[in-house]
Motif scaffolding. Structure first.
Motif, short mmCIF file in Angstrom:
data_model
loop_
_atom_site.label_atom_id
_atom_site.label_comp_id
_atom_site.label_asym_id
_atom_site.label_seq_id
_atom_site.Cartn_x
_atom_site.Cartn_y
_atom_site.Cartn_z
N LEU A 105 0.85 -1.19 0.00
CA LEU A 105 0.00 0.00 0.00
C LEU A 105 0.88 1.24 0.00
CD1 LEU A 105 -2.96 -0.41 2.51
CD2 LEU A 105 -3.05 0.18 0.09
N THR A 106 0.81 2.04 -1.05
CA THR A 106 1.58 3.28 -1.00
C THR A 106 0.61 4.45 -0.89
OG1 THR A 106 1.57 3.38 -3.38
CG2 THR A 106 3.57 2.50 -2.36
N ILE A 107 0.87 5.30 0.07
CA ILE A 107 0.02 6.48 0.13
C ILE A 107 0.88 7.70 -0.15
CG2 ILE A 107 -1.58 5.42 1.77
CD1 ILE A 107 -0.50 7.50 3.82
N ASP A 108 0.25 8.67 -0.76
CA ASP A 108 0.96 9.93 -0.97
C ASP A 108 0.69 10.79 0.26
OD1 ASP A 108 1.71 12.51 -1.59
OD2 ASP A 108 1.42 12.17 -3.73
N TRP A 109 1.70 10.84 1.12
CA TRP A 109 1.54 11.55 2.40
C TRP A 109 1.12 12.98 2.19
CZ3 TRP A 109 1.66 9.22 7.06
CH2 TRP A 109 2.16 7.92 7.09
N TYR A 110 1.69 13.61 1.17
CA TYR A 110 1.35 15.02 0.97
C TYR A 110 -0.10 15.17 0.55
CZ TYR A 110 1.27 19.84 -0.43
OH TYR A 110 0.93 21.17 -0.54
N GLU A 111 -0.47 14.48 -0.54
CA GLU A 111 -1.82 14.71 -1.08
C GLU A 111 -2.91 14.21 -0.14
OE1 GLU A 111 -2.51 13.95 -5.23
OE2 GLU A 111 -0.66 14.95 -5.80
N GLN A 112 -2.61 13.11 0.58
CA GLN A 112 -3.68 12.54 1.41
C GLN A 112 -3.71 13.07 2.84
OE1 GLN A 112 -2.64 8.63 0.16
NE2 GLN A 112 -4.52 8.36 -0.97
N LEU A 113 -2.59 13.51 3.33
CA LEU A 113 -2.57 13.94 4.73
C LEU A 113 -2.18 15.41 4.92
CD1 LEU A 113 -0.93 10.77 6.30
CD2 LEU A 113 -3.20 11.67 6.81
N VAL A 114 -1.06 15.79 4.31
CA VAL A 114 -0.55 17.14 4.59
C VAL A 114 -1.39 18.21 3.88
CG1 VAL A 114 1.48 18.65 4.42
CG2 VAL A 114 1.78 16.21 4.93
N ARG A 115 -1.66 17.98 2.60
CA ARG A 115 -2.40 19.00 1.85
C ARG A 115 -3.78 19.31 2.44
NH1 ARG A 115 -3.41 18.08 -4.43
NH2 ARG A 115 -5.14 16.85 -3.62
N PRO A 116 -4.55 18.28 2.84
CA PRO A 116 -5.86 18.62 3.43
C PRO A 116 -5.73 19.51 4.67
CG PRO A 116 -5.76 16.28 2.89
CD PRO A 116 -4.38 16.83 2.66
N ILE A 117 -4.66 19.30 5.43
CA ILE A 117 -4.47 20.16 6.62
C ILE A 117 -4.10 21.58 6.18
CG2 ILE A 117 -3.07 20.54 8.70
CD1 ILE A 117 -2.76 17.44 8.82
N LEU A 118 -3.13 21.64 5.25
CA LEU A 118 -2.70 22.97 4.79
C LEU A 118 -3.86 23.73 4.12
CD1 LEU A 118 0.82 22.20 3.25
CD2 LEU A 118 0.35 23.40 5.40
N PHE A 119 -4.68 23.00 3.35
CA PHE A 119 -5.74 23.66 2.59
C PHE A 119 -6.92 24.10 3.49
CE2 PHE A 119 -5.17 22.84 -2.24
CZ PHE A 119 -3.83 23.19 -2.14
N ARG A 120 -6.89 23.68 4.76
CA ARG A 120 -7.89 24.22 5.69
C ARG A 120 -7.48 25.60 6.19
NH1 ARG A 120 -10.43 20.01 9.87
NH2 ARG A 120 -11.14 18.51 8.33
N MET A 121 -6.20 25.88 6.02
CA MET A 121 -5.70 27.19 6.49
C MET A 121 -5.84 28.21 5.37
SD MET A 121 -2.02 26.09 8.03
CE MET A 121 -1.79 24.63 9.01
#
Ligand SMILES: Cc1cc2nc3c(=O)[nH]c(=O)nc-3n(C[C@H](O)[C@H](O)[C@H](O)COP(=O)(O)O)c2cc1C
Length: 341
Positions: free
Chosen positions: A4-20
């Motif tokens: 299982l490969t997840i894109d940490w940025y697109e799946q985790l970091v970006r959603p947090i950043l895009f809330r700001m």
């Protein structure tokens, strides 16, 4: 077994950043990158994103790969070791102006996720040439020698009348050339009133005369590039290229953000320069047009977000490329996804 490969940025970091709010997210990300060298294992973590080397020499400088960070992301040169660790082939800091300035009132960066675009009207918020010059001197004095070229993009201070633009750029050039591997003259940001008129024949010649004249006096003159707008008419681009050749510039950076917001029809439009996917086709066209009329090296920038868009710029005639908006949407993995043979 499937891994299982997840894109940490697109799946985790970006959603947090895009809330700001976009600018808060920017400061947050830059703050992390600035601190990375001080965190144990911080730079090693960033190095995991670095692409394999694809070395080349352009305007006399050695680049380990052709992908650079575009101007505006790290305006004040705060996170150079982190950019190098992430695998950028070069970094363009700035735009730096002679005087420190606060820029326009916030909010002044806007996201358009469905278009993978941004609009900004920052207005050259930066610490000013004295402070940025001293910061880079200190970095050197600390023993850090970046293995990648550092370009410094300079622009006109808002308070300086257009007629005195040459002296304003000259001030920044004098403060910064010693710590720069190349200097980019920004005459193309849409957020400083009148700045783009410096692309017109007479004003451009006056500016280049002043800066290249000073450069010629240096023991080791620096490569000087001009950054152009995508909104210049095709004939205007040919004229600009010929003036750049006349003054023996090292290259042209194409392009800055656009004032053409047609691609955002139906969305809440905001004043400012549009970047990202909607800019891609026009900036590629500008590169093609320039390549048709000049052999000067070209740094291609505008809407690069994957291997295809990177290849498109190189095929159009770019020798190097830069990214900004693609990095916001795709994260640091972007670099290794760009095929830049
Ligand atoms: C928020 C933001 C700030 C920018 N600031 C600058 C700047 O200070 N100087 C400059 O020459 N270009 C600046 N740019 C333009 C970028 O360097 C680049 O030319 C443009 O965004 C097109 O590339 P992109 O589609 O990959 O973002 C800025 C762009 C953005 C999105």
């Amino acid at each position: 077994m499937t891994r299982l490969t997840i894109d940490w940025y697109e799946q985790l970091v970006r959603p947090i950043l895009f809330r700001m709010d976009p600018e808060t997210a920017h400061h947050f990300a830059l703050g992390f990158l600035k601190t990375a060298p001080k965190i144990p294992g911080g730079l090693a973590l960033l190095r995991r994103f670095a692409p394999p080397p694809r070395p080349r020499t352009v305007f006399g400088l050695h680049f380990c790969n052709p992908v650079g960070l575009a101007a505006g992301f790290d305006k004040n040169g705060l996170a150079i070791p982190a950019w190098e660790a992430l695998g950028f082939g070069f970094v363009e800091i700035g735009t730096v102006t002679a005087r420190p300035q606060a820029g326009n009132p916030r909010p002044r960066i806007f996201r358009y996720p469905s278009e993978e675009a941004l609009i900004n009207r920052l207005g050259f918020n930066n610490d000013g040439a004295d402070v940025v010059g001293q910061r880079l001197q200190r970095l050197r004095a600390s023993g850090f020698r970046p293995s990648i070229p550092i370009g410094i993009n300079i622009g006109k201070s808002k308070v300086t009348p257009l007629e005195e633009a040459g002296q304003d750029y000259l001030y920044s050039f004098r403060r910064l050339h010693a710590v720069a591997d190349y200097i980019a003259l920004n005459v193309s940001s849409p957020n400083t009133p009148g700045l783009r008129s410096l692309q017109e024949d007479k004003a451009l010649r006056q500016l280049l005369e002043v800066v290249t004249g000073e450069n010629a006096l240096l023991a080791a003159p620096k490569p000087i590039l001009l950054k152009v707008a995508p909104d210049v008419a095709d004939e205007g681009l040919a004229r600009i290229a010929s003036v750049c050749e006349e003054f023996a510039l090292a290259g042209i950076i194409a392009t800055n953000t656009t004032l053409d917001h047609l691609a955002l029809a139906g969305e809440d439009d905001e004043a400012g320069g549009l970047s990202g996917a909607p800019l891609r086709a026009r900036s590629t066209r500008v590169i093609e047009l320039l390549r048709h009329v000049t052999r000067l090296p070209i740094i291609g920038v505008g809407g690069i977000s994957d291997a295809r868009s990177a290849q498109e710029k190189l095929r159009a005639g770019a020798d190097l490329i830069e990214v900004y908006t693609g990095l916001i949407y795709r994260g640091p993995r972007l670099l290794s996804t760009l095929e830049t043979r």
